[in-house]
Design an enzyme around this catalytic site. Structure first.
Site, mmCIF file in Angstrom:
data_model
loop_
_atom_site.group_PDB
_atom_site.id
_atom_site.type_symbol
_atom_site.label_atom_id
_atom_site.label_comp_id
_atom_site.label_asym_id
_atom_site.label_seq_id
_atom_site.Cartn_x
_atom_site.Cartn_y
_atom_site.Cartn_z
ATOM 1 N N VAL A 18 0.836 -1.532 -0.158
ATOM 2 C CA VAL A 18 -0.201 0.021 0.149
ATOM 3 C C VAL A 18 0.694 1.104 -0.221
ATOM 4 O O VAL A 18 0.787 2.359 -0.938
ATOM 5 C CB VAL A 18 -1.117 0.124 0.614
ATOM 6 C CG1 VAL A 18 -1.859 1.278 1.588
ATOM 7 C CG2 VAL A 18 -1.996 -0.693 1.058
ATOM 8 N N ALA A 19 1.985 1.175 0.306
ATOM 9 C CA ALA A 19 2.560 2.568 0.546
ATOM 10 C C ALA A 19 3.733 2.109 -0.716
ATOM 11 O O ALA A 19 3.860 3.758 -0.404
ATOM 12 C CB ALA A 19 3.508 1.882 2.381
ATOM 13 N N GLU A 49 -0.041 4.719 -6.119
ATOM 14 C CA GLU A 49 -2.262 4.738 -6.300
ATOM 15 C C GLU A 49 -2.088 6.311 -6.803
ATOM 16 O O GLU A 49 -3.021 6.526 -7.427
ATOM 17 C CB GLU A 49 -2.773 4.237 -5.894
ATOM 18 C CG GLU A 49 -3.269 4.880 -4.160
ATOM 19 C CD GLU A 49 -1.959 4.365 -3.432
ATOM 20 O OE1 GLU A 49 -0.743 3.959 -3.535
ATOM 21 O OE2 GLU A 49 -1.952 4.503 -2.668
ATOM 22 N N ASP A 51 -2.763 37.764 -32.271
ATOM 23 C CA ASP A 51 -3.393 39.017 -33.434
ATOM 24 C C ASP A 51 -3.674 39.860 -32.954
ATOM 25 O O ASP A 51 -2.332 39.918 -31.906
ATOM 26 C CB ASP A 51 -4.758 38.792 -33.582
ATOM 27 C CG ASP A 51 -5.300 37.053 -34.345
ATOM 28 O OD1 ASP A 51 -5.025 37.115 -35.184
ATOM 29 O OD2 ASP A 51 -7.262 36.789 -33.634
ATOM 30 N N ASP A 110 -10.292 30.422 -38.559
ATOM 31 C CA ASP A 110 -8.890 30.196 -38.080
ATOM 32 C C ASP A 110 -9.266 29.098 -37.501
ATOM 33 O O ASP A 110 -7.856 29.132 -36.436
ATOM 34 C CB ASP A 110 -9.151 31.397 -36.622
ATOM 35 C CG ASP A 110 -9.538 33.172 -37.348
ATOM 36 O OD1 ASP A 110 -8.160 33.020 -38.080
ATOM 37 O OD2 ASP A 110 -9.331 34.154 -36.897
ATOM 38 N N ASN A 127 8.949 6.867 -0.981
ATOM 39 C CA ASN A 127 8.379 5.791 -1.226
ATOM 40 C C ASN A 127 9.385 4.896 -1.453
ATOM 41 O O ASN A 127 9.792 3.808 -0.792
ATOM 42 C CB ASN A 127 7.579 5.888 -2.470
ATOM 43 C CG ASN A 127 5.819 5.627 -2.382
ATOM 44 O OD1 ASN A 127 5.818 6.439 -1.687
ATOM 45 N ND2 ASN A 127 4.985 5.517 -3.354
ATOM 46 N N GLU A 151 10.617 4.536 1.865
ATOM 47 C CA GLU A 151 10.406 3.335 3.165
ATOM 48 C C GLU A 151 10.405 1.811 2.168
ATOM 49 O O GLU A 151 10.729 1.149 3.601
ATOM 50 C CB GLU A 151 8.871 3.881 2.260
ATOM 51 C CG GLU A 151 8.456 4.854 3.496
ATOM 52 C CD GLU A 151 7.034 5.471 2.893
ATOM 53 O OE1 GLU A 151 6.447 4.147 2.527
ATOM 54 O OE2 GLU A 151 6.215 6.511 3.287
ATOM 55 N N ASN A 195 2.571 6.075 5.511
ATOM 56 C CA ASN A 195 1.975 6.750 4.129
ATOM 57 C C ASN A 195 0.541 7.735 4.011
ATOM 58 O O ASN A 195 0.934 8.703 3.389
ATOM 59 C CB ASN A 195 1.490 4.982 3.341
ATOM 60 C CG ASN A 195 1.523 5.157 2.103
ATOM 61 O OD1 ASN A 195 2.236 6.134 1.140
ATOM 62 N ND2 ASN A 195 0.267 4.831 2.158
ATOM 63 N N ASP A 203 2.728 11.379 3.753
ATOM 64 C CA ASP A 203 2.416 11.866 2.321
ATOM 65 C C ASP A 203 1.339 12.528 2.056
ATOM 66 O O ASP A 203 0.917 12.902 1.287
ATOM 67 C CB ASP A 203 2.243 9.981 1.997
ATOM 68 C CG ASP A 203 2.935 9.765 0.996
ATOM 69 O OD1 ASP A 203 4.708 10.244 1.436
ATOM 70 O OD2 ASP A 203 3.148 8.333 0.104
HETATM 71 P P1 ATP Z 1 -5.951 41.625 -36.253
HETATM 72 O O1 ATP Z 1 -5.697 40.218 -38.087
HETATM 73 O O2 ATP Z 1 -5.054 41.837 -36.500
HETATM 74 O O3 ATP Z 1 -6.636 41.012 -35.461
HETATM 75 P P2 ATP Z 1 -7.983 41.685 -38.155
HETATM 76 O O4 ATP Z 1 -8.609 40.052 -37.300
HETATM 77 O O5 ATP Z 1 -8.912 42.950 -37.297
HETATM 78 O O6 ATP Z 1 -6.513 42.380 -38.074
HETATM 79 P P3 ATP Z 1 -9.199 41.292 -40.516
HETATM 80 O O7 ATP Z 1 -10.251 41.765 -39.825
HETATM 81 O O8 ATP Z 1 -8.492 40.384 -40.926
HETATM 82 O O9 ATP Z 1 -8.100 41.904 -39.857
HETATM 83 O O10 ATP Z 1 -9.336 43.260 -40.919
HETATM 84 C C1 ATP Z 1 -8.347 42.592 -42.480
HETATM 85 C C2 ATP Z 1 -8.000 44.319 -42.494
HETATM 86 O O11 ATP Z 1 -9.464 44.372 -43.562
HETATM 87 C C3 ATP Z 1 -7.783 45.111 -42.449
HETATM 88 O O12 ATP Z 1 -6.911 45.915 -42.635
HETATM 89 C C4 ATP Z 1 -8.978 46.515 -42.944
HETATM 90 O O13 ATP Z 1 -8.368 46.770 -43.807
HETATM 91 C C5 ATP Z 1 -10.172 45.341 -43.632
HETATM 92 N N1 ATP Z 1 -11.234 46.088 -42.689
HETATM 93 C C6 ATP Z 1 -11.130 45.004 -41.791
HETATM 94 N N2 ATP Z 1 -12.770 45.330 -41.204
HETATM 95 C C7 ATP Z 1 -12.949 45.494 -42.488
HETATM 96 C C8 ATP Z 1 -14.509 45.880 -42.464
HETATM 97 N N3 ATP Z 1 -15.743 45.710 -41.633
HETATM 98 N N4 ATP Z 1 -14.764 45.686 -43.927
HETATM 99 C C9 ATP Z 1 -13.821 46.282 -45.056
HETATM 100 N N5 ATP Z 1 -12.736 46.298 -44.881
HETATM 101 C C10 ATP Z 1 -11.966 46.176 -43.423
#
Ligand code: ATP
Length: 906
Positions: free
Chosen positions: A280-281, A285, A327, A645, A707, A710, A735, A739
């Protein structure tokens, strides 16, 4: 009832007593909630306390003990039997408390992981937990949403839904709210319906809920989604395997010891109990359970620091992260976009451009007509909603879009008013790949006042507005709007590109805005046909200040041997400006999405260590970057918020989603969700991860050394020809008590001062690396030598207290050990004895219990102890504490060895 897909939208609304303009009222929603129950799929309930207790009592080692107690009972050893049972109960209580805490920690995490839904109630758009949704609710859908309930579509703008979870169909299907579908149409063909659990990949939609919870199609197949997953972690698996291997070795030793004892002519009964107790000791486990608890409690601590763990393995992987790919917008910056600059082409200045600085501009200053056009286009080609806060224009929606709506409103170009004159009739939504968005508007007569130049001659019937990233947008323009006239782009191209660079270099996000008048609505609203031959109207520059805590977090990363990497959709110069400001190694290379595309996988692998900023990337590029980094042996954390993403988040060692701005899809794919979308939170989670890894290693160090000590004491003792050195109950006591509490206290050991000042553990590193194995062997050996040495010597000199002295020295030595290994390298005196109060408390409690066993007459009989003289007690204490000093010397040597190369280098 007729199926919703066979009915027109109005009929479905009528059937469910709902209204497309106002939604349900809150009281009605409350009633329906009672009637239909929560919008949830029933899942296996969490483990009940009884179940946990039962599992504790039926664990193999406990069963062995219970058998031993029963055998003792039959042999007439009542005291032993009772003592063993008491130990069983104590053991079960200890195990139960630990596991119950872990369960509760996990349950708390789960509560946080609920998805939300955007609904219309009482005439207002509201965000509610998806479980609160009821039939009849009107809910909104946009790209990235996981559909919260089965619904009949009322509107669908380019809505595409991925329904593989229900239909197995591997491409997203296009939806159509106007369609009415035959009763017997299969699920995949019901284009006017959306189903719970499927994901929106594109476009927007509005639907009325027709089924919730287990009544949905998904409920019928009862697949489980949206749960915090609980698969065993690599560490848990390794610990379980290690526990099993050590268990087998321990059992072999036990068998040998027992056999040896019997051959030596020891009492059969004693040898049986010694064997059982030693088994056991010696069998570790508690190892996997301790890891589980450390991870679960660690996850809870991370939650306090705003990082929600969705998959337990993330807790341990976090500590080893070598690259954090993040991002920019919202994670490193505040995502509080504010329009500061408008830039218009003009012939009136020598530079060819007119800059309008909005940073200090008063509201409703008269604007030049081209600026009006720019702001009108920006506000209308936009899904953000204009609101008001403290008398100032505010917005709901995406910050980039909100900034435009607010900027226009400050000049009295209010979006809802503009929409009356220029109603939207069609659109092509924004995606991170296209980096632009287009809307099509009907042009009413009243437009002459806001867009005088445009309507000067003949008012167009329709107008398209496009806004987006400059580079892409200029490519689809062929003219430029200059002082109310269209001129060929070719004359302006260079000037505009230079202006864009200038604004970007200052760290601004720059959007280009363009338009195109049309007299008839084209039949198909397809990207290629509409987004071409546009007239460029101007630039909008907006600032998004870095988060104040991001700079420090980046510096912490650096010190901890972790490389932060910025991955952004923004312009390279904007990205670089922010990267510089935050101290991300901007002197290194910047790679753009375009360059990335041209690289073969191996070429990227060769480059990847030199790049710290990726700009203008599309989500799928992230996957390439993660793959290349992993190929180079990195442990990668990757953030993401969009629909696309998800693959990169899945592929990364730690996928990190944004709690506030992230889509449901990205959260589902992630291992960890940042509740505050903040880069600093990732770094905090890494720190917690390292602390947990450290503490698991400390626990392992402690448990295995103990352990080993022991087993060796018994084994070597018997070889030396003396009687069995420890009585069976003494073994069980050591133990359980030594422990138990002190080991538990190690799991709350605070961070060591250097936790974020040392490099991450090497990816392939074994948990025994860094001298752990050696430590276990030499300390276990020393413990045996000390305890057995004094025991043997006293036994030879005929002192009846020899066994009690040995027993007490062993207990004290283990306590000295736990104190010494609380810190890995630093001396305990530097860290402070009281820095882990739980450990101090556990040690004091254990000392008190040990004294009780030695000095209480009733317990003396059970534990075969005798009262020690003060001198003997002092001797036990002094000998036991030798372990403390020995380990402190070991730490001192390590410190010297580590600093020697630094001194030489200095
Ligand atoms: P990050 O990747 O740093 O988070 P983000 O997610 O804002 O940036 P995106 O949203 O992909 O990046 O935007 C990329 C590009 O698209 C921006 O740099 C801008 O020029 C353009 N953009 C962003 N939002 C809009 C929108 N609502 N309408 C039109 N163009 C846009």
């Amino acid at each position: 009832m007729t199926n919703a897909h066979e009915m027109a939208p109005e009929a479905v609304l009528h059937e469910f007593g709902s209204d497309a303009a106002t939604g349900l009222s809150s009281p009605e929603a409350g009633l329906r909630r009672q009637k239909y129950g929560p919008n949830e799929l029933t899942e296996t309930p969490p483990k009940s306390p009884w179940r946990i207790l039962w599992e504790q009592l039926t664990a193999a080692m406990v069963v062995v003990l219970i058998v031993a107690a029963v055998v003792s009972l039959f042999l007439g050893e009542y005291k032993d039997a009772v003592a063993i049972l008491v130990i069983v109960v104590l053991n079960a209580i200890l195990g139960f408390t630990q596991e119950y805490r872990a369960e509760r920690a996990m349950a708390a995490l789960k509560k946080f992981a609920v998805p939300a839904a955007r609904v219309l109630r009482d005439g207002k758009v509201q965000e509610i937990p998806a479980r609160e949704l009821v039939p009849g609710d009107i809910f909104f859908l946009e790209a990235g949403n996981i559909v919260p309930a089965d619904g009949r579509l009322l509107q669908a703008a380019n809505l595409k839904v991925f329904e593989a979870i229900l239909t197995g169909e591997s491409v997203p299907v296009e939806k159509n709210a106007a369609a009415v579908v035959a009763a017997n149409a299969p699920l995949g063909d019901r284009e006017n319906m959306v189903y719970k659990g499927t994901t929106v990949t594109y476009g927007r939609g509005l639907a009325v809920a027709v089924a919730t919870g287990m009544k949905t199609e998904l409920g019928r197949v009862a697949a489980l989604i949206q749960t915090v997953e609980r698969e065993p972690t690599p560490l848990q698996r390794r610990m379980a395997a290690l526990g099993r291997a050590l268990g087998v070795i321990a059992l072999v030793i036990v068998a040998v010891v027992t056999g040896l004892g019997i051959m030596q002519g020891q009492d059969l009964k004693t040898m049986f109990l010694t064997g059982v107790s030693l088994a056991v000791a010696a069998v570790p486990e508690g190892l996997p359970a301790a890891v589980t608890i450390a991870l679960a409690l660690g996850a809870q601590r991370m939650l306090r620091r705003r990082a929600l763990i969705r998959k337990l393995p993330a807790v341990e992987t976090l500590g080893s992260v070598t690259k954090i790919c993040t991002d920019k917008t919202g994670t490193l910056t505040q995502n509080r976009m504010t329009v500061t600059t408008l830039l218009l082409p003009t012939r009136e200045t020598t530079e060819g451009l007119k800059t309008i600085d909005l940073s200090g501009a008063k509201a409703a200053t008269p604007l030049l007509p081209p600026a009006s056009l720019l702001l009108t286009a920006g506000a209308l080609c936009n899904d953000a909603v204009l609101t008001e806060a403290d008398g100032q224009p505010a917005y709901v929606g995406d910050p980039t879009e909100g900034a435009l709506v607010v900027a226009a409103a400050r000049f009295d170009l209010r979006k809802p008013v503009l929409e009356n004159f220029l109603p939207r009739v069609a659109e092509i939504p924004f995606t991170s790949e296209r980096k632009r968005m287009t809307t099509i508007h009907q042009v009413h007569e009243e437009c002459r006042t806001i867009l005088p130049q445009l309507c000067e001659k003949e008012r167009p019937q329709y107008i398209f507005f496009t806004k987006g990233a400059v580079d892409g947008l200029l490519q689809i323009c062929d003219r430029v709007w200059v002082d109310g006239r269209a001129e060929p782009l070719s004359e302006w191209q260079d000037l505009l590109c230079r202006a864009n660079e200038r604004l970007s270099r200052a760290g601004l996000r720059v959007l280009a805005v363009a338009f195109r008048p049309f007299d008839a609505l084209p039949e198909a609203v397809a990207e290629g046909e509409i987004e071409r031959d546009l007239i460029f109207a101007g630039f909008v520059g907006m600032i998004d200040p870095p988060r104040p805590e991001a700079k420090e977090a980046v510096a912490t990363c650096r010190r901890a041997g972790i490389d932060p990497v910025m991955i952004t959709g923004d312009h390279p110069l904007t990205a670089l400006a922010i990267a510089r400001e935050l101290g991300i190694a901007a002197e290194r290379r910047v790679l753009t999405g375009q360059e990335l595309e041209a690289l073969a996988a191996e070429e990227l692998e060769n480059l990847v260590d030199e790049v710290s900023v990726y700009a203008r990337v599309a989500p799928e590029d992230k996957l390439k970057i993660v793959a290349a980094l992993q190929k180079k042996g990195h442990i990668v954390a990757m953030t993401g918020d969009g629909v696309n993403d998800a693959p990169a988040l899945k592929k990364a060692d730690i996928g990190v989603a944004m709690g506030i701005t992230g889509t449901d899809v990205s959260k589902e794919a992630a291992d960890m969700v940042l509740l505050d979308d903040n880069f600093a939170t990732i770094v905090a989670a890494v720190e917690e991860g390292r602390v947990i890894y450290d503490n698991v290693r400390k626990f392992l160090k402690y448990l295995m050394t103990t352990n080993l000590g022991e087993i060796l004491v018994i084994f070597a003792g018997m070889l030396s020809g003396m009687p069995v050195p420890l009585a069976p109950l003494q073994i069980l006591w050591v133990n359980l008590v030594t422990d138990g509490f002190p080991a538990l206290a190690l799991s709350v050991e605070p961070a060591e001062p250097d936790v974020m000042r040392r490099p991450p553990p090497k990816p392939q590193e074994n948990i025994f690396a860094g001298g752990l194995g050696t430590h276990i062997l030499w300390v276990g050996g020393l413990m045996t030598a000390i305890c057995l040495g004094i025991g043997y010597w006293l036994w030879r000199s005929g002192n009846p207290a020899w066994q009690t002295v040995l027993f007490t020295t062993l207990a004290f030595a283990q306590l000295a050990h736990v104190l010494a290994i609380r810190t890995g390298k630093t001396s305990l005196f530097t860290a402070g004895l009281l820095s882990n109060r739980a450990a101090c408390g556990a040690v004091l409690l254990t000392v008190a219990l040990q004294l009780a066993v030695v000095y209480t007459p009733a317990l003396q009989g059970v534990f075969r102890t005798v009262a020690l003289t003060p001198a003997e007690l002092l001797l036990c204490f002094a000998l036991g504490s030798l372990i403390f000093w020995a380990v402190e010397i070991e730490k001192w040597l390590t410190r010297r060895r580590r600093s020697a190369p630094a001194r030489r280098a200095g």
